[in-house]
Design a protein around this motif. Structure first.
Motif, PDB file in Angstrom:
ATOM      1  N   GLU A   7      -6.150  -6.643 -11.903  1.00 20.56           N
ATOM      2  CA  GLU A   7      -7.040  -6.101 -12.717  1.00 20.56           C
ATOM      3  C   GLU A   7      -7.124  -7.173 -13.730  1.00 20.56           C
ATOM      4  OE1 GLU A   7      -6.449  -1.831 -13.949  1.00 20.56           O
ATOM      5  OE2 GLU A   7      -4.321  -2.167 -13.022  1.00 20.56           O
ATOM      6  N   THR A   8      -8.580  -7.201 -14.353  1.00 25.14           N
ATOM      7  CA  THR A   8      -9.023  -7.659 -15.718  1.00 25.14           C
ATOM      8  C   THR A   8      -9.722  -6.782 -16.373  1.00 25.14           C
ATOM      9  OG1 THR A   8     -11.187  -8.384 -14.940  1.00 25.14           O
ATOM     10  CG2 THR A   8      -9.322  -9.812 -14.282  1.00 25.14           C
ATOM     11  N   GLY A   9     -10.200  -7.096 -17.565  1.00 25.02           N
ATOM     12  CA  GLY A   9     -10.730  -5.934 -18.085  1.00 25.02           C
ATOM     13  C   GLY A   9     -11.862  -5.342 -17.799  1.00 25.02           C
ATOM     14  N   THR A  10     -12.395  -6.075 -16.731  1.00 24.55           N
ATOM     15  CA  THR A  10     -14.059  -5.583 -16.213  1.00 24.55           C
ATOM     16  C   THR A  10     -13.621  -5.181 -14.616  1.00 24.55           C
ATOM     17  OG1 THR A  10     -14.506  -7.970 -15.650  1.00 24.55           O
ATOM     18  CG2 THR A  10     -15.353  -6.751 -17.949  1.00 24.55           C
ATOM     19  N   THR A  11     -12.735  -5.605 -14.123  1.00 19.34           N
ATOM     20  CA  THR A  11     -12.485  -5.667 -12.531  1.00 19.34           C
ATOM     21  C   THR A  11     -11.138  -4.921 -12.113  1.00 19.34           C
ATOM     22  OG1 THR A  11     -14.027  -7.463 -12.425  1.00 19.34           O
ATOM     23  CG2 THR A  11     -13.059  -6.727 -10.465  1.00 19.34           C
ATOM     24  N   LYS A  12     -11.094  -4.128 -10.917  1.00 20.49           N
ATOM     25  CA  LYS A  12      -9.893  -3.711 -10.451  1.00 20.49           C
ATOM     26  C   LYS A  12     -10.155  -3.754  -8.875  1.00 20.49           C
ATOM     27  CE  LYS A  12      -7.030   0.163 -10.585  1.00 20.49           C
ATOM     28  NZ  LYS A  12      -6.839   1.816 -11.170  1.00 20.49           N
ATOM     29  N   ILE A  13      -9.104  -4.649  -8.182  1.00 19.03           N
ATOM     30  CA  ILE A  13      -9.236  -4.697  -6.948  1.00 19.03           C
ATOM     31  C   ILE A  13      -7.902  -4.295  -6.251  1.00 19.03           C
ATOM     32  CG2 ILE A  13      -9.078  -6.517  -4.955  1.00 19.03           C
ATOM     33  CD1 ILE A  13     -10.824  -8.444  -6.992  1.00 19.03           C
ATOM     34  N   TYR A  14      -7.951  -3.624  -5.076  1.00 19.59           N
ATOM     35  CA  TYR A  14      -6.885  -3.059  -4.575  1.00 19.59           C
ATOM     36  C   TYR A  14      -6.619  -4.027  -3.178  1.00 19.59           C
ATOM     37  CZ  TYR A  14      -3.825  -0.110  -1.695  1.00 19.59           C
ATOM     38  OH  TYR A  14      -2.836   0.390  -0.847  1.00 19.59           O
ATOM     39  N   ASN A  15      -5.345  -4.543  -2.995  1.00 19.72           N
ATOM     40  CA  ASN A  15      -5.192  -5.470  -1.841  1.00 19.72           C
ATOM     41  C   ASN A  15      -4.152  -4.346  -1.281  1.00 19.72           C
ATOM     42  OD1 ASN A  15      -4.438  -7.259   0.146  1.00 19.72           O
ATOM     43  ND2 ASN A  15      -2.956  -8.061  -1.046  1.00 19.72           N
ATOM     44  N   ALA A  16      -4.443  -3.746   0.050  1.00 15.53           N
ATOM     45  CA  ALA A  16      -3.310  -2.871   0.522  1.00 15.53           C
ATOM     46  C   ALA A  16      -2.189  -3.472   1.477  1.00 15.53           C
ATOM     47  CB  ALA A  16      -4.454  -2.145   1.479  1.00 15.53           C
ATOM     48  N   GLY A  17      -2.611  -4.873   1.839  1.00 11.44           N
ATOM     49  CA  GLY A  17      -1.251  -5.103   2.676  1.00 11.44           C
ATOM     50  C   GLY A  17      -1.236  -4.499   4.057  1.00 11.44           C
ATOM     51  N   ASP A  35      -0.076   2.354   6.144  1.00  7.37           N
ATOM     52  CA  ASP A  35      -0.739   3.591   6.575  1.00  7.37           C
ATOM     53  C   ASP A  35      -1.117   4.447   5.445  1.00  7.37           C
ATOM     54  OD1 ASP A  35      -1.790   5.604   8.288  1.00  7.37           O
ATOM     55  OD2 ASP A  35       0.266   5.829   9.393  1.00  7.37           O
ATOM     56  N   LEU A  36      -1.736   5.467   5.661  1.00 13.74           N
ATOM     57  CA  LEU A  36      -2.062   6.318   4.399  1.00 13.74           C
ATOM     58  C   LEU A  36      -0.791   6.971   3.767  1.00 13.74           C
ATOM     59  CD1 LEU A  36      -5.120   8.275   6.169  1.00 13.74           C
ATOM     60  CD2 LEU A  36      -5.350   6.535   4.449  1.00 13.74           C
ATOM     61  N   PHE A  37      -0.868   7.409   2.643  1.00 15.39           N
ATOM     62  CA  PHE A  37       0.277   7.680   1.772  1.00 15.39           C
ATOM     63  C   PHE A  37       0.073   8.712   0.552  1.00 15.39           C
ATOM     64  CE2 PHE A  37       0.074   3.445   0.244  1.00 15.39           C
ATOM     65  CZ  PHE A  37       0.169   3.493  -0.999  1.00 15.39           C
ATOM     66  N   ASP A  38       0.707   9.747   0.493  1.00 12.10           N
ATOM     67  CA  ASP A  38       0.606  10.226  -0.838  1.00 12.10           C
ATOM     68  C   ASP A  38       0.539   9.376  -1.961  1.00 12.10           C
ATOM     69  OD1 ASP A  38       0.238  12.982   0.706  1.00 12.10           O
ATOM     70  OD2 ASP A  38       2.422  13.285   0.286  1.00 12.10           O
ATOM     71  N   GLY A  39      -0.172   9.475  -2.797  1.00 13.98           N
ATOM     72  CA  GLY A  39      -0.294   8.648  -4.074  1.00 13.98           C
ATOM     73  C   GLY A  39      -1.200   7.569  -4.039  1.00 13.98           C
ATOM     74  N   MET A  40      -1.958   7.262  -2.794  1.00  9.88           N
ATOM     75  CA  MET A  40      -2.939   6.375  -2.646  1.00  9.88           C
ATOM     76  C   MET A  40      -4.118   6.720  -3.759  1.00  9.88           C
ATOM     77  SD  MET A  40      -4.857   4.640   0.655  1.00  9.88           S
ATOM     78  CE  MET A  40      -3.457   3.974   1.201  1.00  9.88           C
ATOM     79  N   ALA A  41      -4.365   7.730  -3.909  1.00 12.12           N
ATOM     80  CA  ALA A  41      -5.621   8.211  -4.756  1.00 12.12           C
ATOM     81  C   ALA A  41      -5.524   8.012  -6.136  1.00 12.12           C
ATOM     82  CB  ALA A  41      -5.926   9.798  -4.743  1.00 12.12           C
ATOM     83  N   ASP A  42      -4.038   7.676  -6.736  1.00 10.62           N
ATOM     84  CA  ASP A  42      -3.847   7.383  -7.892  1.00 10.62           C
ATOM     85  C   ASP A  42      -4.247   5.836  -8.547  1.00 10.62           C
ATOM     86  OD1 ASP A  42      -2.411   9.729  -8.114  1.00 10.62           O
ATOM     87  OD2 ASP A  42      -0.450   8.997  -7.744  1.00 10.62           O
ATOM     88  N   PHE A  43      -4.245   4.917  -7.463  1.00 15.26           N
ATOM     89  CA  PHE A  43      -4.881   3.674  -7.592  1.00 15.26           C
ATOM     90  C   PHE A  43      -6.574   3.700  -7.954  1.00 15.26           C
ATOM     91  CE2 PHE A  43      -1.790   2.665  -3.998  1.00 15.26           C
ATOM     92  CZ  PHE A  43      -0.433   2.996  -4.983  1.00 15.26           C
ATOM     93  N   GLY A  44      -7.159   4.618  -7.536  1.00  7.94           N
ATOM     94  CA  GLY A  44      -8.523   4.541  -7.463  1.00  7.94           C
ATOM     95  C   GLY A  44      -8.863   5.256  -9.075  1.00  7.94           C
ATOM     96  N   PRO A  45     -10.490   4.945  -9.371  1.00  2.70           N
ATOM     97  CA  PRO A  45     -11.195   4.359  -8.490  1.00  2.70           C
ATOM     98  C   PRO A  45     -10.904   2.740  -8.792  1.00  2.70           C
ATOM     99  CG  PRO A  45     -12.281   5.105 -10.626  1.00  2.70           C
ATOM    100  CD  PRO A  45     -10.964   5.634 -10.464  1.00  2.70           C
ATOM    101  N   VAL A  46     -11.488   1.940  -7.657  1.00  2.21           N
ATOM    102  CA  VAL A  46     -11.188   0.584  -7.693  1.00  2.21           C
ATOM    103  C   VAL A  46     -12.672  -0.009  -7.505  1.00  2.21           C
ATOM    104  CG1 VAL A  46      -8.943   0.617  -6.798  1.00  2.21           C
ATOM    105  CG2 VAL A  46     -10.641   0.534  -5.176  1.00  2.21           C
ATOM    106  N   ASP A  47     -12.885  -1.244  -7.741  1.00  2.88           N
ATOM    107  CA  ASP A  47     -13.903  -1.944  -7.611  1.00  2.88           C
ATOM    108  C   ASP A  47     -14.163  -2.326  -6.065  1.00  2.88           C
ATOM    109  OD1 ASP A  47     -15.481  -1.828 -10.145  1.00  2.88           O
ATOM    110  OD2 ASP A  47     -13.794  -2.784 -10.894  1.00  2.88           O
TER     111      ASP A  47
END
Length: 263
Positions: free
Chosen positions: A142-152, A155-167
């Motif tokens: 994250e910077t002040g203007t951009t948010k990127i999620y790198n999943a590595g 699999d899907l998991f509970d709590g993934m929604a907490d990372f969003g929204p992402v650019d």
């Protein structure tokens, strides 16, 4: 989104220019990786010569690849999952740091937070107990203007929604073999992840780069080296979400939407 650049170098290796820094994820830069061969040209030296930070998601050999790390130099800052630092330091790397899910560190104006991932963290695979072991990770950058999620790898998991929204979400859509083991996203599940994350854009990664030598010329493997990101894009479209899929061949710059294209 503004002020950053991405280049998909193949497999899970992405070059990010963000917050005034150059970041490389899971560097795989050589023509061979263990028993796997690269089916696209290796990245040019210029694409990784100026890297400030390396983020390693987990210890598997197609993500923590020692020959590729050596190409970056032993003084490059490398951040690994907690528990892997001593093992990598013994290999001669001088600036190794550890991080666990939920922890955050800074690289200049860039803030990086480690996230949970559902994937084996053992160096030699999930069935073995000897050798280095540490939790697999994803990353939020994250910077002040951009948010990127790198999943590595995950699999899907509970709590993934907490990372969003992402650019932008960097989402794995396959692997290197004819089948996927546990702890991976296939195209359909990656499309679900894009929706869960409320990703404005998604870059399909972890495809089209590595293969077993004896399989790479079979018809099934040729399809699996090419089709997963296209199936992913079709799944995202069919779901009716707002995510734009930024399909990029290994080795190419990701063409980012202009800010004026966003609602």
């Amino acid at each position: 989104m503004s002020g950053f650049n991405l280049r998909f170098l193949g497999h899970s290796t992405v070059r990010l220019e963000l917050g005034g820094r150059v970041v490389l994820t899971d560097p795989v830069l050589t023509a061979r990786v263990g028993g796997l061969v690269r089916v696209v040209p290796p990245p040019s030296r210029e694409s990784y010569a100026d890297v400030d930070l390396v983020l390693l998601s987990h210890l598997h050999g197609d993500h923590l690849h020692l020959p590729s790390l050596k190409l970056l130099g032993k003084r490059t800052r490398i951040v690994v999952p907690r528990g892997a630092g001593a093992w990598l330091t013994k290999k001669g790397f001088e600036r190794v740091e550890e991080i666990a899910p939920g922890e955050t560190f800074s690289e200049g104006a860039l803030e990086v937070t480690a996230t949970k991932a559902v994937h084996s963290g053992h160096r030699w695979g999930p069935r073995l107990t000897h050798g280095p072991q540490s939790p697999a990770l994803g990353h939020l950058l994250e910077t002040g203007t951009t948010k990127i999620y790198n999943a590595g790898d995950t699999d899907l998991f509970d709590g993934m929604a907490d990372f969003g929204p992402v650019d932008v979400a960097l989402l794995p859509v396959w692997g290197w073999g004819p089948n996927l083991g546990p702890g991976h996203l296939d195209p359909a599940r990656a499309a679900k992840a894009a929706g869960i994350l409320q990703a404005r854009a998604a870059v399909p990664v972890h495809w089209g780069t590595l293969a077993l030598p004896g399989l790479k010329r079979t018809a099934r493997m040729r399809r699996l080296l090419a089709d997963p990101p296209r199936v992913f894009a079709a799944e995202v479209k069919a779901a009716g979400g707002a995510t734009e899929v930024l399909f990029t061949e290994p080795g190419a710059d990701v063409v980012l939407p202009a800010p004026t294209d966003r609602a």
